[in-house]
Enzyme design. Structure first.
Site, PDB file in Angstrom:
ATOM      1  N   ARG A 107       0.841  -1.215   0.000  1.00 28.10           N
ATOM      2  CA  ARG A 107       0.000   0.000   0.000  1.00 28.10           C
ATOM      3  C   ARG A 107       0.871   1.259   0.000  1.00 28.10           C
ATOM      4  O   ARG A 107       0.489   2.310  -0.501  1.00 28.10           O
ATOM      5  CB  ARG A 107      -0.958  -0.001   1.207  1.00 28.10           C
ATOM      6  CG  ARG A 107      -1.811   1.264   1.301  1.00 28.10           C
ATOM      7  CD  ARG A 107      -3.067   1.093   2.161  1.00 28.10           C
ATOM      8  NE  ARG A 107      -2.796   0.485   3.438  1.00 28.10           N
ATOM      9  CZ  ARG A 107      -2.254   1.113   4.498  1.00 28.10           C
ATOM     10  NH1 ARG A 107      -1.905   2.378   4.409  1.00 28.10           N
ATOM     11  NH2 ARG A 107      -2.061   0.469   5.629  1.00 28.10           N
ATOM     12  N   TYR A 109     -16.417  14.632 -15.648  1.00 30.30           N
ATOM     13  CA  TYR A 109     -16.941  13.256 -15.556  1.00 30.30           C
ATOM     14  C   TYR A 109     -17.946  13.170 -14.399  1.00 30.30           C
ATOM     15  O   TYR A 109     -17.638  13.600 -13.275  1.00 30.30           O
ATOM     16  CB  TYR A 109     -15.773  12.289 -15.347  1.00 30.30           C
ATOM     17  CG  TYR A 109     -16.196  10.867 -15.084  1.00 30.30           C
ATOM     18  CD1 TYR A 109     -17.029  10.189 -15.973  1.00 30.30           C
ATOM     19  CD2 TYR A 109     -15.777  10.203 -13.942  1.00 30.30           C
ATOM     20  CE1 TYR A 109     -17.425   8.882 -15.725  1.00 30.30           C
ATOM     21  CE2 TYR A 109     -16.167   8.893 -13.689  1.00 30.30           C
ATOM     22  CZ  TYR A 109     -16.998   8.242 -14.587  1.00 30.30           C
ATOM     23  OH  TYR A 109     -17.393   6.957 -14.329  1.00 30.30           O
ATOM     24  N   ASP A 132      -7.508  17.089 -14.997  1.00 34.11           N
ATOM     25  CA  ASP A 132      -7.782  15.700 -15.371  1.00 34.11           C
ATOM     26  C   ASP A 132      -7.456  15.595 -16.862  1.00 34.11           C
ATOM     27  O   ASP A 132      -8.167  16.145 -17.703  1.00 34.11           O
ATOM     28  CB  ASP A 132      -9.257  15.364 -15.083  1.00 34.11           C
ATOM     29  CG  ASP A 132      -9.577  13.911 -15.418  1.00 34.11           C
ATOM     30  OD1 ASP A 132      -8.884  13.329 -16.275  1.00 34.11           O
ATOM     31  OD2 ASP A 132     -10.551  13.372 -14.850  1.00 34.11           O
ATOM     32  N   LYS A 150      -8.241   4.340 -19.327  1.00 32.39           N
ATOM     33  CA  LYS A 150      -8.550   4.791 -20.679  1.00 32.39           C
ATOM     34  C   LYS A 150      -7.323   4.697 -21.585  1.00 32.39           C
ATOM     35  O   LYS A 150      -6.791   3.619 -21.757  1.00 32.39           O
ATOM     36  CB  LYS A 150      -9.121   6.210 -20.590  1.00 32.39           C
ATOM     37  CG  LYS A 150     -10.185   6.379 -19.496  1.00 32.39           C
ATOM     38  CD  LYS A 150     -11.419   5.591 -19.802  1.00 32.39           C
ATOM     39  CE  LYS A 150     -12.415   5.380 -18.681  1.00 32.39           C
ATOM     40  NZ  LYS A 150     -12.360   6.083 -17.458  1.00 32.39           N
TER      41      LYS A 150
HETATM   42  N1  LCS Z   1     -11.844  11.158 -15.287  1.00 31.69           N
HETATM   43  C1  LCS Z   1     -12.410  11.036 -16.496  1.00 31.69           C
HETATM   44  C2  LCS Z   1     -12.251  12.130 -17.491  1.00 31.69           C
HETATM   45  C3  LCS Z   1     -13.136   9.890 -16.805  1.00 31.69           C
HETATM   46  O1  LCS Z   1     -13.673   9.800 -18.029  1.00 31.69           O
HETATM   47  C4  LCS Z   1     -13.283   8.866 -15.833  1.00 31.69           C
HETATM   48  C5  LCS Z   1     -14.059   7.638 -16.109  1.00 31.69           C
HETATM   49  C6  LCS Z   1     -12.687   9.044 -14.578  1.00 31.69           C
HETATM   50  C7  LCS Z   1     -11.955  10.204 -14.347  1.00 31.69           C
HETATM   51  C8  LCS Z   1     -12.793   8.011 -13.499  1.00 31.69           C
HETATM   52  O2  LCS Z   1     -11.945   6.956 -13.791  1.00 31.69           O
HETATM   53  P1  LCS Z   1     -12.179   5.422 -13.327  1.00 31.69           P
HETATM   54  O3  LCS Z   1     -12.364   5.458 -11.846  1.00 31.69           O
HETATM   55  O4  LCS Z   1     -13.371   4.924 -14.037  1.00 31.69           O
HETATM   56  O5  LCS Z   1     -10.899   4.771 -13.724  1.00 31.69           O
HETATM   57  N2  LCS Z   1     -14.882   7.729 -17.245  1.00 31.69           N
HETATM   58  C9  LCS Z   1     -15.717   6.825 -17.655  1.00 31.69           C
HETATM   59  C10 LCS Z   1     -16.570   7.008 -18.765  1.00 31.69           C
HETATM   60  O6  LCS Z   1     -16.656   8.041 -19.429  1.00 31.69           O
HETATM   61  N3  LCS Z   1     -17.257   5.912 -18.985  1.00 31.69           N
HETATM   62  O7  LCS Z   1     -16.968   4.958 -18.038  1.00 31.69           O
HETATM   63  C11 LCS Z   1     -15.989   5.484 -17.119  1.00 31.69           C
END
Ligand code: LCS
Length: 393
Positions: free
Chosen positions: A58, A111, A183, A208
């Site tokens: 961790r 998001y 972000d 992503k």
């Molecule tokens: N920031 C952005 C710009 C995102 O698109 C997402 C997830 C996150 C943070 C959060 O990331 P995660 O915890 O899912 O790794 N976006 C998603 C979307 O547009 N569709 O499914 C997840």
């Protein structure tokens, strides 16, 4: 390997990689939760920071550290802090920089859950937030309060593909002693480096583009300074949202082809966006590489390309969008983005359904908006796929 001054592709392959006792070409998976000390003094020296090494996963782990060093190099930051998910990265940032009575300004169409967690949870601990059109500097200026600590941008934003001027935002934020967090998920470090433009902290959902193969969930935070790095790492360790070594291994494998994947998908995205814009059943298309995009000039200035994400509004609103989504055969009807496979989804009923309708519409997320994440399939197959689905609308 030291990759300072080397090209981006060389960094993708070698940054963070270290020599091990067997000369492994790839960083192995150190799937161990804890690490034995040589003796009691060694353990005490590791805990006090007198000696560098691994204690407990961790806190730190060789495979995870290799990924952290890789992305920190790509983003030109002090160091990386890998997290269990993108939301883990976001919450670590919120917890680190915001206290009871503090205020944050963020992009209205950020998001959905990045906004939801602030309005539904952090608000319970006295954190205030304002969501504005951060593409307009005046609205940010008007939202600044004496207790504003954080400006949290998403550019391009999800799913409105709206851009904010990072350099201008950094100047404004710093004039008021505000920390600027970006972000950078939608661009990836291949297309945009917010720290080079004045941001203090950059974060990603590595789920992503960085991983790119739709097989893991993860996040990373990269601050510019040691001071922010130490605070953020301590927060992440306390929150317990660390990445797992196997996750890190998968991301290290995925990141190597980041540039190749984006170059290929972006060419197709440019073609599809232009084609959609001329289609009689499409009301409008938002893609930074189209001259019709309100921030086309900013995209050319701030980004090294236009990316692979396209949003468009169907004539006939959501009913038409549903028919389209139900009839695509190559693109997958799924959330997430930035992978090798093309995905299509409906933000109003899917990724941003947690936002009340009024706030969603204020953020520009209309009922008929469809989001398309272009993958690396053959462009012709993707266009034919959209064509036959649009014919059924
Ligand atoms: N920031 C952005 C710009 C995102 O698109 C997402 C997830 C996150 C943070 C959060 O990331 P995660 O915890 O899912 O790794 N976006 C998603 C979307 O547009 N569709 O499914 C997840």
């Amino acid at each position: 390997m030291k990759t300072k001054g080397k090209g981006f592709n060389t960094k993708l392959i070698h940054a963070g990689r270290y020599e091990d006792m067997f000369g492994s070409a790839t960083v192995p998976i150190y799937q161990s939760s804890t690490f034995a000390f040589r003796n009691a003094k060694h353990g005490a020296d590791l805990f006090s920071g007198k000696e560098k090494g691994y204690i407990y996963t961790r806190i730190g782990n060789p495979t995870i550290n290799a990924l952290e060093d890789n992305i920190a190099e790509l983003e030109n930051g002090y160091g990386g802090i890998a997290t269990s998910s993108g939301m883990g990265a976001t919450n670590t940032v919120y917890m680190c920089f915001l206290e009871d009575g503090a205020h944050m300004i963020s992009t209205a169409s950020v998001y959905g859950p990045s906004r939801g967690v602030m309005e539904n949870y952090w608000s319970r601990y006295g954190v205030e937030s304002s969501y504005t059109d951060t593409s307009d500097l005046r609205t940010i200026r008007d939202s600044i309060r004496p207790n504003t600590r954080l400006l949290y941008l998403e550019t391009p934003s999800n799913p409105t593909i709206q851009l904010s001027d990072i350099k201008e935002c950094a100047e404004l934020a710093h004039k008021h002693g505000i920390i600027l967090v970006v972000d950078n998920t939608f661009s990836s470090p291949y297309l945009q480096n917010p720290l080079n433009l004045g941001a203090d902290v950059v974060l990603h959902s590595v789920t992503k583009f960085i991983n790119g193969h739709a097989d893991i969930v993860g996040g990373i935070i990269v601050p510019k300074t040691k001071e922010h790095y130490d605070k953020l790492r301590h927060t992440m360790i306390s929150l317990g949202c660390n990445m797992d070594p196997h996750q890190a291994y998968m991301v290290l494998r995925g990141v190597k082809t980041l540039a190749l994947r984006i170059e290929k998908a972006e060419k197709t995205a440019i073609e599809i966006a232009g084609w959609l814009e001329k289609h009689p059943k499409v009301e409008w298309v938002k893609y930074p590489g189209l001259k019709s995009h309100p921030q086309y000039d900013l995209a050319r200035k701030q980004m090294r390309g236009f990316g692979t994400m396209i949003s468009f509004e169907m004539k006939g609103g959501i009913a038409a969008g549903e028919t389209l989504m139900n009839n695509v055969r190559v693109a997958l009807l799924a959330v997430s983005l930035g992978g090798v496979e093309t995905l299509i989804q409906h933000p109003a009923s899917m990724t941003h359904s947690g936002l009340p309708k009024k706030k969603r519409l204020q953020a520009g997320i209309t009922d008929g908006l469809v989001r398309y994440s272009t993958g690396i399939e053959n462009a012709e197959d993707l266009i034919n796929d959209l064509k036959q689905a649009l014919d059924k609308v």
